[in-house]
Motif scaffolding. Structure first.
Motif, PDB file in Angstrom:
ATOM      1  N   ILE A 146       0.759  -1.104  -0.018  1.00  0.00           N
ATOM      2  CA  ILE A 146       0.138  -0.018   0.133  1.00  0.00           C
ATOM      3  C   ILE A 146       0.927   1.291   0.040  1.00  0.00           C
ATOM      4  O   ILE A 146       0.550   2.213  -0.755  1.00  0.00           O
ATOM      5  N   GLU A 147       2.078   1.276   0.617  1.00  0.00           N
ATOM      6  CA  GLU A 147       3.122   2.207   0.635  1.00  0.00           C
ATOM      7  C   GLU A 147       3.413   2.666  -0.842  1.00  0.00           C
ATOM      8  O   GLU A 147       3.452   3.769  -1.390  1.00  0.00           O
ATOM      9  N   ALA A 148       3.938   1.466  -1.642  1.00  0.00           N
ATOM     10  CA  ALA A 148       4.418   1.755  -2.944  1.00  0.00           C
ATOM     11  C   ALA A 148       2.812   1.875  -3.889  1.00  0.00           C
ATOM     12  O   ALA A 148       3.163   2.830  -4.749  1.00  0.00           O
ATOM     13  N   TYR A 149       1.817   1.361  -3.605  1.00  0.00           N
ATOM     14  CA  TYR A 149       0.571   1.801  -4.423  1.00  0.00           C
ATOM     15  C   TYR A 149       0.200   3.045  -4.330  1.00  0.00           C
ATOM     16  O   TYR A 149      -0.104   3.846  -5.408  1.00  0.00           O
ATOM     17  N   THR A 150      -0.028   3.606  -3.030  1.00  0.00           N
ATOM     18  CA  THR A 150      -0.555   4.867  -2.817  1.00  0.00           C
ATOM     19  C   THR A 150       0.960   5.800  -3.517  1.00  0.00           C
ATOM     20  O   THR A 150       0.160   7.053  -4.040  1.00  0.00           O
ATOM     21  N   ALA A 151       2.107   5.848  -3.365  1.00  0.00           N
ATOM     22  CA  ALA A 151       2.963   6.602  -4.080  1.00  0.00           C
ATOM     23  C   ALA A 151       2.733   6.626  -5.477  1.00  0.00           C
ATOM     24  O   ALA A 151       2.748   7.900  -6.127  1.00  0.00           O
TER      25      ALA A 151
END
Length: 415
Positions: A370-375
């Motif tokens: 989710i960290e990568a996806y949100t970025a």
């Protein structure tokens, strides 16, 4: 049908963008999710110390109330993000106004929380049914931990705002508020900071908010190790609830998630490719982590007489079995590694003190996803983020926890 949904995972993660002390000069951005993590770390210490005389059932019940109360308060806070604390406390002082606000907050949360099933949603409604009148041990521990964690943040910004007329009043309110919890075992020691072993451990944990994840990869929002641990803790509880985990397992998985990256206090956030790039480097890092944990944390707690806190922390971090992501039980003080399927069957009861490793690793990877996806959704595109998304999708493409909980299907919702 109850289950984990994309919207729920994103709701928990949204605290990474919620700024605190937004009207004050700050040395860095202070985020809500980091404060919540620090609060729950302190709540765990107060729970261990003030619940030590309870029988096992009552002790587990107290832990579950603290965990649920902490998550309920966090979810509530996510909705009222634009209301300054002084205004909120004035609303809270008026039961009728507070109930009106609470009704609106619950309406906003209902679509995303109902997927966890009726017990969780009913529990949250009942938690706020009596307004601000809660005065049981779990609520007092959470309130004390909230003040201690907020005061810790206040000390970061105090000297940067010498001309701010509110600072003296804010400091006085903290002192007065914490004074009302001096009867709780551990509060005085936590207030002493580095002068006491309990305060030193809390201080060390607080420093994890300064440590950025993905430090060499630009992201929006940036996330700290401290907040990441809280997100994994919440996911761990939710997943345990969905697979029918016993109460002890739910509590253990929350706190195991909350502490799983504590070794990074001593080693920094070493990314996975580094750990696996050289033969045995991962084992060497793990050996170093345990050595440093023993000298800097476990011995510090034990020298202060907090042997049970040290023992419990070792259990959460998997010291006896070599990994925080090992599934374990603890019978009569003996820690044993077991298979996840065994946790779901013969060991899924409070007496076995079960703790998931396999499932917590899934939660850890979901938080990273989710960290990568949100970025990427926020316009940041680079090879590291794209590779992380691809690797995690591939890793869990065929993984299911139950017949209705397919991790690959959950990740497929993030298009």
């Amino acid at each position: 049908m109850p289950g984990i949904r994309k919207s729920l995972l994103q709701l928990v993660f949204s605290g990474t963008s919620m700024r605190r002390w937004n009207d004050k000069m700050r040395p860095m951005e202070l985020m809500e999710v980091d404060k919540q993590a620090h609060k729950m770390i302190m709540a765990w210490m107060l729970y261990m110390l003030n619940g030590s005389d309870l029988d096992r059932k009552d002790f587990i019940d107290l832990g579950d109330k603290i965990v649920l109360g902490g998550m309920y308060d966090y979810l509530y806070r996510l909705v009222i993000t634009d209301i300054k604390p002084p205004v909120f406390y004035q609303i809270k002082a008026n039961p009728a106004h507070y109930q009106q606000l609470t009704q609106w907050v619950l309406e906003q949360l209902k679509p995303r929380l109902q997927s966890l099933g009726d017990p969780f949603w009913k529990g949250m409604r009942e938690y706020y049914a009596d307004g601000a009148s809660r005065d049981d041990l779990a609520s007092r521990i959470l309130d004390a931990a909230h003040l201690l964690a907020s005061q810790w943040e206040f000390h970061l910004i105090k000297d940067l705002n010498p001309k701010d007329e509110e600072m003296d009043e804010i400091e006085a309110n903290f002192i007065q508020g914490i004074e009302g919890f001096q009867d709780l075992i551990g509060v005085r020691e936590l207030m002493q900071g580095n002068k006491a072993s309990l305060g030193r451990f809390a201080q060390l944990c607080g420093q994890l908010r300064f440590q950025q994840r993905w430090s060499q990869t630009p992201r929006i929002p940036e996330t700290a190790v401290l907040g990441h641990m809280f997100i994994v803790a919440c996911y761990g509880y939710f997943f345990t609830l969905m697979v029918g985990g016993c109460k002890a397992r739910r509590v253990n998985n929350f706190f195991a998630g909350l502490f799983h990256d504590v070794p990074e206090l001593l080693t920094r956030d070493i990314i996975s490719p580094v750990k696996s790039s050289v033969k045995r480097i991962g084992d060497l890092i793990k050996e170093y982590e345990f050595k440093e944990l023993d000298s800097k944390i476990f011995r510090t707690l034990e020298q202060g007489g907090y042997f049970e806190l040290s023992r419990r922390l070792k259990y959460f971090l998997g010291v006896d079995v070599g990994s925080e992501f090992a599934s374990t039980i603890c019978l009569e003080g003996d820690t044993r590694e077991v298979e996840w399927d065994q946790l779901q069957t013969i060991y899924n009861n409070d007496d076995c003190d079960p703790k998931d490793g396999f499932m917590l690793k899934i939660c850890d990877d979901l938080a990273a996803f989710i960290e990568a996806y949100t970025a990427t959704r926020n316009g940041i595109t680079n090879d590291q983020l794209q590779q992380a998304l691809w690797k995690i999708r591939k890793k869990y493409q065929q993984v299911s926890l139950t017949e209705t909980m397919h991790i690959g299907g959950l990740l497929a919702d993030f298009d």
